[in-house]
Enzyme design. Structure first.
Site, PDB file in Angstrom:
ATOM      1  N   GLU A  63      12.971 -15.983  -0.936  1.00 14.13           N
ATOM      2  CA  GLU A  63      13.088 -17.208  -0.140  1.00 14.13           C
ATOM      3  C   GLU A  63      11.818 -18.048  -0.240  1.00 14.13           C
ATOM      4  OE1 GLU A  63      14.112 -16.630   4.014  1.00 14.13           O
ATOM      5  OE2 GLU A  63      15.270 -14.858   3.426  1.00 14.13           O
ATOM      6  N   ASP A  78       0.823  -1.201   0.000  1.00 12.51           N
ATOM      7  CA  ASP A  78       0.000   0.000   0.000  1.00 12.51           C
ATOM      8  C   ASP A  78       0.867   1.265   0.000  1.00 12.51           C
ATOM      9  OD1 ASP A  78      -2.828   1.088   0.486  1.00 12.51           O
ATOM     10  OD2 ASP A  78      -1.679   2.101   2.052  1.00 12.51           O
TER      11      ASP A  78
HETATM   12  O1  TEU Z   1      -4.338   4.385  -1.315  1.00 11.82           O
HETATM   13  C1  TEU Z   1      -3.284   5.309  -1.436  1.00 11.82           C
HETATM   14  C2  TEU Z   1      -3.842   6.634  -1.748  1.00 11.82           C
HETATM   15  O2  TEU Z   1      -4.938   6.954  -1.392  1.00 11.82           O
HETATM   16  C3  TEU Z   1      -2.988   7.559  -2.469  1.00 11.82           C
HETATM   17  O3  TEU Z   1      -2.053   6.909  -3.222  1.00 11.82           O
HETATM   18  C4  TEU Z   1      -3.847   8.420  -3.303  1.00 11.82           C
HETATM   19  O4  TEU Z   1      -4.620   7.600  -4.124  1.00 11.82           O
HETATM   20  C5  TEU Z   1      -3.024   9.353  -4.150  1.00 11.82           C
HETATM   21  O5  TEU Z   1      -2.094   9.950  -3.324  1.00 11.82           O
HETATM   22  C6  TEU Z   1      -3.888  10.410  -4.792  1.00 11.82           C
HETATM   23  O6  TEU Z   1      -4.355  11.292  -3.810  1.00 11.82           O
HETATM   24  C7  TEU Z   1      -4.167   3.368  -0.415  1.00 11.82           C
HETATM   25  C8  TEU Z   1      -5.411   2.523  -0.328  1.00 11.82           C
HETATM   26  O7  TEU Z   1      -5.665   1.937  -1.573  1.00 11.82           O
HETATM   27  C9  TEU Z   1      -6.529   3.352   0.191  1.00 11.82           C
HETATM   28  O8  TEU Z   1      -7.721   2.628   0.250  1.00 11.82           O
HETATM   29  C10 TEU Z   1      -6.152   3.860   1.566  1.00 11.82           C
HETATM   30  O9  TEU Z   1      -7.127   4.739   2.030  1.00 11.82           O
HETATM   31  C11 TEU Z   1      -4.819   4.573   1.561  1.00 11.82           C
HETATM   32  O10 TEU Z   1      -3.820   3.835   0.868  1.00 11.82           O
HETATM   33  C12 TEU Z   1      -4.309   4.765   2.963  1.00 11.82           C
HETATM   34  O11 TEU Z   1      -3.853   3.537   3.460  1.00 11.82           O
END
Ligand code: TEU
Length: 535
Positions: free
Chosen positions: A255, A213
């Site tokens: 691994e 993420d």
């Molecule tokens: O998403 C990441 C995210 O929200 C950012 O990359 C954003 O899309 C970009 O900066 C544009 O503003 C992930 C998850 O997919 C999302 O559901 C979560 O809310 C977020 O991370 C926080 O963990």
């Protein structure tokens, strides 16, 4: 020039896989409490096997206060009780594998929940404590420390809220997302150690891959300077230190023969590709393709750029049309602006779902014919539209942090319709689902679609079954009328997509394998329709 495709090893499944994203909370409700769970997924494994997918990516299923749909992890080593137990997750991983379906888990290294044991300890230990070194704690600016330590913009698109929160003891802590998601300090060795142990924990349990993420956000300039638009390097996006982190993770994954898919939103394709070097991440989501409008020249350019940026590093492309953060495909393609951008999301956008569905069907055949891995977000195979959630029922923090202007992401997270003749469309029968389902949800139910040869579900099933006709050769564009995309894959099948006004004749062929909609009376391919041919 593209490099030759490396020889395929048996463990190279991910290079051309179809990977299905399960948003656990909304997939299927096994215990009937209105929230999706692992029991629900286990019961629906035969459905996923019928669909023909190679792997499931589960959005975070760990213990979490669910302040951001589970992307606020309180404990990576346990499953949230709303979803099930660790023993059940292990069973699910094994049962899926029996059906030839691999499992990918989601790791959120940029931040943890404020209920994580590390943050609770840091909060209690007070300013200057070693516990606070695991996060980014700082005194404020201004005479009384009342001004946040810096001016970084929130990473929740549309949010004008600060990325700092002050504790009663005066210290501020950094959170690029919500205050319940404090950012970890990746300059601290314990943060590295812990994440490598978490990777091992899940690889030991048989998972085949990990989605990372917010993968380009972990590393921060230790001085935490103010943000200056365009300054390189950025104090918190795409910093060089990240590559060492992923090289180290890669050694762990190797691994176990595990694979990574990074969530890397970066406009610069050269910078993006650096994450995909042979000793870093195996793959990353193709957000450029996801964001691309439904226009022939733009799509072709996006495909070409994707292939060109991946070739030098030898990584396969991925093709993504939608996920749990973006507007659902049939809705996006049914609007005047068919591109996806967080900034343009608004309530009450006029949508032609018939048009959008037609295009989404063609887009499915397009993406499933391209070289690389394809992601399918749950409900995409049912052609679900983005739902309008009544304001009083919205849960997504993105909505609230935008001051209520952004509809948020709940519209693509509505619990799935499984059966047309049971309460709550068969999602779970006892209690109303955590997000309301639109009134016409039963018309999209999986059981209705399974019985209808013209449905989106049957199209996806058939396309995934037939997909090997393309082989694994490189893509070659073929001459076509304006507005028509036509390509083949080495000696494999041909794919045509007509985005022009007028119907087009099909090229000479020996077999019409699949079309996304009916041909016209003269056997021509109509507008917004795709065909797979054997030539
Ligand atoms: O998403 C990441 C995210 O929200 C950012 O990359 C954003 O899309 C970009 O900066 C544009 O503003 C992930 C998850 O997919 C999302 O559901 C979560 O809310 C977020 O991370 C926080 O963990």
């Amino acid at each position: 020039m593209a490099q030759p495709t490396p020889a395929r090893k048996p463990s190279d499944w991910w290079r051309s896989a179809v990977i299905y994203q399960v948003y656990v909370r909304s997939f299927a409700d096994g215990d009937g409490d209105g929230t999706g769970d692992l029991a629900g997924v286990r019961a629906r494994l035969p459905y996923l096997a019928d669909l023909g997918v190679d792997a499931l990516w589960f959005t975070p299923w760990y213990l979490s206060p669910l302040k951001d749909g589970g992307y606020d992890v309180a404990d990576y080593r346990s499953i949230d009780p709303a979803f099930g137990t660790l023993a059940e997750a292990e069973k699910l991983i094994a049962e899926a594998r029996e059906l030839d379906i691999r499992t990918i888990v989601d790791i959120v290294p940029n931040h943890v929940s404020d209920q994580h044991v590390w943050f609770r300890a840091a909060r209690a230990a007070g300013p200057g404590s070693p516990e606070r070194d695991l996060f980014h704690f700082r005194p404020g600016r201004g005479e009384r420390g009342e001004i946040p330590p810096n001016d970084w913009p929130s990473q929740f698109a549309g949010s004008t809220e600060p990325v700092w929160t002050r504790l009663p003891d005066g210290d501020w802590y950094l959170h690029l997302f919500t205050p319940e998601q404090p950012d970890l300090n990746w300059a601290h060795p314990a943060v590295h150690r812990e994440h490598e142990e978490v990777l091992r924990f899940w690889f030991e349990r048989g998972v085949a891959g990990v989605r990372i993420d917010s993968a380009a956000l972990l590393a921060k300039d230790p001085a935490l300077p103010d943000y200056v638009e365009g300054r390189d390097p950025s104090p918190f996006v795409d910093r060089d230190e990240l590559h060492d982190i992923y090289r180290s993770w890669r050694r762990v994954a190797d691994e176990y023969d595990g694979v990574f898919v990074g969530e890397v939103w970066l406009p610069d394709t050269e910078r993006f590709a650096r994450y995909l070097r042979p000793d870093e991440l195996h793959t990353a989501f193709n957000f450029a393709f996801l964001s691309c409008p439904w226009e022939p020249d733009r799509l072709r350019a996006s495909i070409d750029e994707t292939l060109a940026e991946h070739a030098p590093v030898g990584a396969p492309a991925t093709w993504v049309l939608c996920n749990h953060d973006v507007t659902r495909t049939v809705t996006r393609y049914g609007r005047d602006d068919t591109a996806f951008a967080f900034a343009t999301k608004a309530f009450d956008t006029p949508t032609d779902l018939t048009l959008g569905t037609r295009r989404a069907r063609a887009a499915a055949l397009l993406s499933l014919a391209l070289p690389g891995a394809v992601y399918v977000y749950q409900g995409e195979e049912l052609g679900l539209p983005e739902a309008e959630i009544p304001r009083a029922r919205i849960e997504d923090p993105m909505h609230f942090r935008s001051g209520g202007t952004d509809p948020g992401r709940d519209g693509c997270r509505v619990p799935l319709p499984w059966q047309h003749d049971t309460p709550y469309a068969g999602f779970g029968s006892h209690q109303e689902p955590w997000l309301p389902q639109p009134a016409d949800w039963t018309s999209y139910a999986a059981d209705v679609q399974a019985a209808d040869p013209g449905s989106m579900l049957r199209l996806y099933r058939e396309a995934i079954r037939l997909r090997p006709v393309f082989g694994d050769g490189p893509l070659t564009w073929l001459p076509a009328p304006e507005g028509v995309l036509h390509f083949t894959r080495a000696d494999g099948a041909h794919c045509l997509v007509n985005l022009a006004e007028a119907p087009v004749d099909l090229p000479d062929h020996t077999g019409l394998l699949l079309t996304s909609g009916p041909l016209d009376l003269r056997g021509r391919l109509p507008r917004d329709t795709a065909a797979w041919l054997r030539v």
